[in-house]
Design a protein around this motif. Structure first.
Motif, PDB file in Angstrom:
ATOM      1  N   GLN A  77      18.717 -79.760-102.490  1.00  0.00           N
ATOM      2  CA  GLN A  77      19.380 -79.685-103.796  1.00  0.00           C
ATOM      3  C   GLN A  77      18.492 -80.275-104.888  1.00  0.00           C
ATOM      4  O   GLN A  77      18.382 -79.725-105.984  1.00  0.00           O
ATOM      5  CB  GLN A  77      20.714 -80.416-103.743  1.00  0.00           C
ATOM      6  N   GLU A  78      17.843 -81.386-104.571  1.00  0.00           N
ATOM      7  CA  GLU A  78      16.964 -82.015-105.557  1.00  0.00           C
ATOM      8  C   GLU A  78      15.716 -81.176-105.815  1.00  0.00           C
ATOM      9  O   GLU A  78      15.141 -81.219-106.911  1.00  0.00           O
ATOM     10  CB  GLU A  78      16.585 -83.422-105.095  1.00  0.00           C
ATOM     11  N   HIS A  79      15.315 -80.403-104.818  1.00  0.00           N
ATOM     12  CA  HIS A  79      14.171 -79.494-104.979  1.00  0.00           C
ATOM     13  C   HIS A  79      14.435 -78.501-106.113  1.00  0.00           C
ATOM     14  O   HIS A  79      13.514 -78.097-106.845  1.00  0.00           O
ATOM     15  CB  HIS A  79      13.932 -78.748-103.653  1.00  0.00           C
ATOM     16  N   LEU A  80      15.691 -78.134-106.288  1.00  0.00           N
ATOM     17  CA  LEU A  80      16.070 -77.160-107.311  1.00  0.00           C
ATOM     18  C   LEU A  80      16.076 -77.759-108.719  1.00  0.00           C
ATOM     19  O   LEU A  80      16.324 -77.043-109.688  1.00  0.00           O
ATOM     20  CB  LEU A  80      17.452 -76.571-107.001  1.00  0.00           C
ATOM     21  N   GLN A  81      15.804 -79.066-108.809  1.00  0.00           N
ATOM     22  CA  GLN A  81      15.739 -79.722-110.113  1.00  0.00           C
ATOM     23  C   GLN A  81      14.298 -80.003-110.531  1.00  0.00           C
ATOM     24  O   GLN A  81      14.057 -80.684-111.524  1.00  0.00           O
ATOM     25  CB  GLN A  81      16.536 -81.041-110.077  1.00  0.00           C
ATOM     26  N   TRP A 112       8.695 -85.166-106.299  1.00  0.00           N
ATOM     27  CA  TRP A 112       9.783 -84.903-105.341  1.00  0.00           C
ATOM     28  C   TRP A 112       9.272 -85.032-103.910  1.00  0.00           C
ATOM     29  O   TRP A 112       9.941 -85.652-103.053  1.00  0.00           O
ATOM     30  CB  TRP A 112      10.352 -83.505-105.599  1.00  0.00           C
ATOM     31  N   ARG A 113       8.113 -84.495-103.647  1.00  0.00           N
ATOM     32  CA  ARG A 113       7.534 -84.590-102.301  1.00  0.00           C
ATOM     33  C   ARG A 113       7.281 -86.039-101.896  1.00  0.00           C
ATOM     34  O   ARG A 113       7.566 -86.440-100.772  1.00  0.00           O
ATOM     35  CB  ARG A 113       6.221 -83.784-102.233  1.00  0.00           C
ATOM     36  N   ARG A 114       6.750 -86.813-102.806  1.00  0.00           N
ATOM     37  CA  ARG A 114       6.478 -88.220-102.495  1.00  0.00           C
ATOM     38  C   ARG A 114       7.778 -88.952-102.184  1.00  0.00           C
ATOM     39  O   ARG A 114       7.852 -89.745-101.253  1.00  0.00           O
ATOM     40  CB  ARG A 114       5.757 -88.888-103.660  1.00  0.00           C
ATOM     41  N   ARG A 115       8.833 -88.696-102.968  1.00  0.00           N
ATOM     42  CA  ARG A 115      10.101 -89.399-102.757  1.00  0.00           C
ATOM     43  C   ARG A 115      10.687 -89.090-101.383  1.00  0.00           C
ATOM     44  O   ARG A 115      11.319 -89.947-100.752  1.00  0.00           O
ATOM     45  CB  ARG A 115      11.107 -89.000-103.840  1.00  0.00           C
ATOM     46  N   TRP A 116      10.491 -87.859-100.912  1.00  0.00           N
ATOM     47  CA  TRP A 116      11.068 -87.463 -99.627  1.00  0.00           C
ATOM     48  C   TRP A 116      10.056 -87.515 -98.486  1.00  0.00           C
ATOM     49  O   TRP A 116      10.381 -87.128 -97.365  1.00  0.00           O
ATOM     50  CB  TRP A 116      11.663 -86.057 -99.758  1.00  0.00           C
ATOM     51  N   GLY A 117       8.872 -88.001 -98.762  1.00  0.00           N
ATOM     52  CA  GLY A 117       7.869 -88.163 -97.700  1.00  0.00           C
ATOM     53  C   GLY A 117       7.397 -86.863 -97.114  1.00  0.00           C
ATOM     54  O   GLY A 117       7.130 -86.773 -95.894  1.00  0.00           O
ATOM     55  N   ILE A 118       7.275 -85.827 -97.966  1.00  0.00           N
ATOM     56  CA  ILE A 118       6.824 -84.516 -97.493  1.00  0.00           C
ATOM     57  C   ILE A 118       5.342 -84.393 -97.738  1.00  0.00           C
ATOM     58  O   ILE A 118       4.865 -84.577 -98.865  1.00  0.00           O
ATOM     59  CB  ILE A 118       7.579 -83.384 -98.239  1.00  0.00           C
ATOM     60  N   SER A 119       4.593 -84.074 -96.709  1.00  0.00           N
ATOM     61  CA  SER A 119       3.137 -83.970 -96.831  1.00  0.00           C
ATOM     62  C   SER A 119       2.757 -82.615 -97.425  1.00  0.00           C
ATOM     63  O   SER A 119       3.524 -81.670 -97.410  1.00  0.00           O
ATOM     64  CB  SER A 119       2.478 -84.120 -95.463  1.00  0.00           C
ATOM     65  N   GLU A 137      11.354 -83.090-113.232  1.00  0.00           N
ATOM     66  CA  GLU A 137      10.507 -83.768-112.251  1.00  0.00           C
ATOM     67  C   GLU A 137       9.459 -82.821-111.684  1.00  0.00           C
ATOM     68  O   GLU A 137       9.730 -81.650-111.422  1.00  0.00           O
ATOM     69  CB  GLU A 137      11.373 -84.313-111.105  1.00  0.00           C
ATOM     70  N   SER A 138       8.260 -83.340-111.501  1.00  0.00           N
ATOM     71  CA  SER A 138       7.215 -82.539-110.878  1.00  0.00           C
ATOM     72  C   SER A 138       7.520 -82.393-109.391  1.00  0.00           C
ATOM     73  O   SER A 138       8.187 -83.247-108.785  1.00  0.00           O
ATOM     74  CB  SER A 138       5.844 -83.189-111.055  1.00  0.00           C
ATOM     75  N   THR A 139       7.032 -81.316-108.811  1.00  0.00           N
ATOM     76  CA  THR A 139       7.270 -81.090-107.386  1.00  0.00           C
ATOM     77  C   THR A 139       6.538 -82.123-106.543  1.00  0.00           C
ATOM     78  O   THR A 139       7.030 -82.544-105.498  1.00  0.00           O
ATOM     79  CB  THR A 139       6.813 -79.666-106.999  1.00  0.00           C
TER      80      THR A 139
END
Length: 288
Positions: free
Chosen positions: A239-243, A281-288, A276-278
């Motif tokens: 959901q946050e990805h869509l923001q 968002w990746r850093r907040r969710w720990g996505i490499s 928000e930059s993508t």
């Protein structure tokens, strides 16, 4: 020919396109993907209880999604009559795929071979056609004919490689061919794709991860329908990805722009928004 054979992890073959720099299917399993992300995701086993079904296969390609759908439907109800349309740009792709059909049951092989050679296959429980050309144009005839699909498979090359078939404007046409109780599925979990589906008027859900998936994956893809009651809801992360900026969709108002124009239009729109930059968002969710 701008593609080569590629063996995937479930033992089925796909093609690798040198033009797009991508394989036609997941390397984890071409045949497996056709079932998990398309036939199963659109709940065809349940829908097959009906006397007839209508299917739309956008970017027909090797025909695997159609093959999986027919196998699932006829395993449940051999008498179910299927009306199917495939949209495909290059007629040589399904023709070349005839050599790769061994993993499929003989009746399914026969259907795909006939469609590859003649673009039409008809018998007592099937009326199928493959429309050759740019899907942005070929879908017009289905719209004009009032075609309403119980399931739509959306399977172009990835959005960055083929943005022409991931725009809000194209999705509006695709959505007009989706029955009120129909389900659309795609392997893409892209935020821009999901936003475009929403702008086209559809509700969206996620296709949860299966047993086999990459370490960086968070979903197998996206499903969409006019009502969201039966859809698997997006996680908080999704959901946050869509923001984020990644959610700015592709647009193609006249349905005739090239990839570079569509990509440039999205980039310009991304620069004009303050979200928000993508990467954040990746850093907040720990996505490499």
């Amino acid at each position: 020919m701008s593609w080569t054979h590629l063996l995937t992890q479930d033992g089925s073959y796909t093609f690798f396109s040198s033009e797009f720099g991508e394989a036609f299917h997941s390397r984890q399993g071409a045949k497996t993907e056709a079932f998990q992300k398309f036939a199963d995701a659109t709940r065809l086993a349940q829908k097959a209880q009906q006397p007839s079904l209508k299917l739309l296969d956008v970017c027909y390609g090797l025909g695997y999604n159609t093959a999986a759908a027919l196998e699932v439907i006829w395993a449940v109800n051999p008498a179910c009559r299927v009306e199917l349309y495939g949209l495909e740009l290059d007629a040589t792709v399904p023709m070349s795929a005839i050599a790769l059909l061994e993993p499929w049951a003989a009746p399914i092989q026969e259907v795909l071979t006939t469609l590859a050679k003649h673009q039409v296959c008809q018998h007592s429980t099937l009326e199928a056609r493959v429309l050759i050309g740019d899907a942005r144009q070929t879908i017009q005839s289905l719209m004009q004919g009032g075609f309403q699909a119980d399931a739509i498979f959306l399977d172009p090359f990835s959005p960055r490689r083929c943005p022409q078939l991931w725009t809000v404007d194209f999705f509006q046409r695709v959505a007009s061919c989706l029955a009120q109780t129909g389900i659309l599925s795609t392997y893409s979990r892209s935020a821009s794709v999901r936003t475009a589906l929403i702008e086209a008027g559809l509700k969206i859900g996620t296709i949860p991860l299966g047993e086999v998936h990459g370490s960086h994956d968070w979903a197998q893809g996206t499903i969409a329908a006019w009502g969201g009651e039966l859809l698997e809801p997006l996680s908080q992360m999704e959901q946050e990805h869509l923001q984020t900026r990644a959610a700015i969709p592709y647009r193609d108002p006249c349905l005739n722009d090239g990839a570079e124009t569509i990509l440039a239009r999205q980039a310009q729109e991304q620069r004009s928004v303050t979200v928000e930059s993508t990467s954040s968002w990746r850093r907040r969710w720990g996505i490499s």
